[in-house]
Scaffold this motif. Sequence first.
Motif, mmCIF file in Angstrom:
data_model
loop_
_atom_site.group_PDB
_atom_site.id
_atom_site.type_symbol
_atom_site.label_atom_id
_atom_site.label_comp_id
_atom_site.label_asym_id
_atom_site.label_seq_id
_atom_site.Cartn_x
_atom_site.Cartn_y
_atom_site.Cartn_z
ATOM 1 N N PRO A 79 -9.730 0.658 -9.053
ATOM 2 C CA PRO A 79 -8.947 1.609 -9.860
ATOM 3 C C PRO A 79 -8.892 3.008 -9.284
ATOM 4 C CG PRO A 79 -11.069 1.153 -10.887
ATOM 5 C CD PRO A 79 -10.928 0.185 -9.754
ATOM 6 N N ASP A 80 -9.899 3.389 -8.454
ATOM 7 C CA ASP A 80 -9.919 4.739 -7.886
ATOM 8 C C ASP A 80 -9.057 4.861 -6.640
ATOM 9 O OD1 ASP A 80 -11.698 5.490 -9.868
ATOM 10 O OD2 ASP A 80 -13.460 4.986 -8.653
ATOM 11 N N ARG A 81 -8.611 3.748 -6.086
ATOM 12 C CA ARG A 81 -7.737 3.760 -4.904
ATOM 13 C C ARG A 81 -6.457 2.992 -5.208
ATOM 14 N NH1 ARG A 81 -9.596 5.421 -0.229
ATOM 15 N NH2 ARG A 81 -7.374 5.867 -0.108
ATOM 16 N N PHE A 82 -5.846 3.372 -6.338
ATOM 17 C CA PHE A 82 -4.661 2.667 -6.818
ATOM 18 C C PHE A 82 -3.575 3.679 -7.162
ATOM 19 C CE2 PHE A 82 -2.261 0.669 -10.402
ATOM 20 C CZ PHE A 82 -1.713 -0.385 -9.697
ATOM 21 N N GLU A 83 -2.377 3.483 -6.613
ATOM 22 C CA GLU A 83 -1.233 4.345 -6.903
ATOM 23 C C GLU A 83 -0.492 3.805 -8.126
ATOM 24 O OE1 GLU A 83 1.075 6.907 -7.539
ATOM 25 O OE2 GLU A 83 0.186 7.382 -5.565
ATOM 26 N N GLN A 84 -0.413 4.616 -9.184
ATOM 27 C CA GLN A 84 0.178 4.163 -10.438
ATOM 28 C C GLN A 84 1.674 4.429 -10.546
ATOM 29 O OE1 GLN A 84 -2.007 5.086 -14.034
ATOM 30 N NE2 GLN A 84 -3.864 5.526 -12.886
ATOM 31 N N ILE A 133 0.851 -1.185 0.000
ATOM 32 C CA ILE A 133 0.000 0.000 0.000
ATOM 33 C C ILE A 133 0.893 1.244 0.000
ATOM 34 C CG2 ILE A 133 -2.042 -1.086 0.979
ATOM 35 C CD1 ILE A 133 0.017 1.085 3.241
ATOM 36 N N SER A 134 0.293 2.345 -0.409
ATOM 37 C CA SER A 134 1.016 3.613 -0.467
ATOM 38 C C SER A 134 0.556 4.502 0.682
ATOM 39 C CB SER A 134 0.754 4.304 -1.808
ATOM 40 O OG SER A 134 1.401 5.561 -1.857
ATOM 41 N N HIS A 135 1.475 4.801 1.590
ATOM 42 C CA HIS A 135 1.251 5.690 2.738
ATOM 43 C C HIS A 135 2.006 6.980 2.473
ATOM 44 C CE1 HIS A 135 1.949 7.127 6.933
ATOM 45 N NE2 HIS A 135 0.755 6.602 7.146
ATOM 46 N N ARG A 136 1.649 8.043 3.184
ATOM 47 C CA ARG A 136 2.360 9.312 2.930
ATOM 48 C C ARG A 136 3.842 9.218 3.280
ATOM 49 N NH1 ARG A 136 -1.181 10.531 7.086
ATOM 50 N NH2 ARG A 136 -0.267 10.919 9.133
ATOM 51 N N MET A 170 -5.409 5.044 2.463
ATOM 52 C CA MET A 170 -4.218 4.654 1.719
ATOM 53 C C MET A 170 -4.618 4.006 0.391
ATOM 54 S SD MET A 170 -1.882 3.261 4.882
ATOM 55 C CE MET A 170 -3.249 2.924 6.002
ATOM 56 N N ASP A 171 -3.702 4.019 -0.563
ATOM 57 C CA ASP A 171 -3.968 3.464 -1.892
ATOM 58 C C ASP A 171 -3.212 2.155 -2.083
ATOM 59 O OD1 ASP A 171 -5.602 5.586 -2.605
ATOM 60 O OD2 ASP A 171 -3.949 6.743 -3.462
ATOM 61 N N LEU A 172 -3.805 1.283 -2.881
ATOM 62 C CA LEU A 172 -3.164 0.013 -3.219
ATOM 63 C C LEU A 172 -2.014 0.242 -4.194
ATOM 64 C CD1 LEU A 172 -3.339 -3.170 -3.116
ATOM 65 C CD2 LEU A 172 -4.692 -2.977 -5.218
#
Length: 292
Positions: free
Chosen positions: A195-200, A107-110, A136-138
Amino acid sequence: MVESTFPLAGLVPCIQRSQPDAIIRIGPTPQSLPNARKRGVCFEARDGELLIWKQGVARFFVSEGREITVEPAETAPVSEIQRLLLSSPIGALLLQRRWLPLQASAISHRQGAVLFVAGPCLGKSTLAMACQSHGMDLLADDLSTLRLDANGRWLVTPNCPAIKLWPSSMRRFGLDPEGFPKVRSELEKRVVACPDRFEQRPQPLTAIYFLRRHDLAEGTRLLTCMPASEGVGLLLNHTYRFPFAVGLGVHANLFRQAAALSQSIRLMHATEPLKGFRVSELVREILEDLEP
């Protein structure tokens, strides 16, 4: 970036036009690999090349970390070929590129990328889903890939924008399993697109949490620090498709990567009590641990 003539449903299209990192194409594959360093039930491997197959589905030839050739069986469903393509062949391609693929969700945290490393059915996907509900984002589910950038930072690269969950885990989040597709016909696990909670974008790695099950007394903290020496073995044990690495001749590189990673990144045990998976409590402790 991957360029493919084979359909890859569910992946995020690349916005920037540039040279692809890898090419996936449909075509004939070798019948065997002479002088293979390692042979398994359904694969052969030698320096820079791996051949893998599943009877009645497809054959895959992975070459030099650059190209995957897919030879489909005549009656095989495209969805089944894609499922296999995005597992072992992709894992072999990553190993050929000298990247480090792990059995982990991310996951992507700040503060950066966070990995949840574990074997099957230990809750890494459930934990990633729970973190999404905390903003957080996946980054990746089940297979997380690490590589070093030009500045010596460990980066976690994005995977597919979806999480695979068991029906019991889905109900934790108020989701009806019947409304989601199965991972494959004989498995009850479902695919939850996000797709809306995904870090690309690749994210710098900040911490690794190794999930384990253990009997805990009430009130015991679920997170504990672990020494770097213990992390090396755990990273190698959870390297995705490690037997391929021996045949491809890259296993020594994996040892070096595991040792370097263990010395430079914070490693933690995340314990799941034998009596119940306390997801909310574990997420709370992880968030506390990540705050500066």
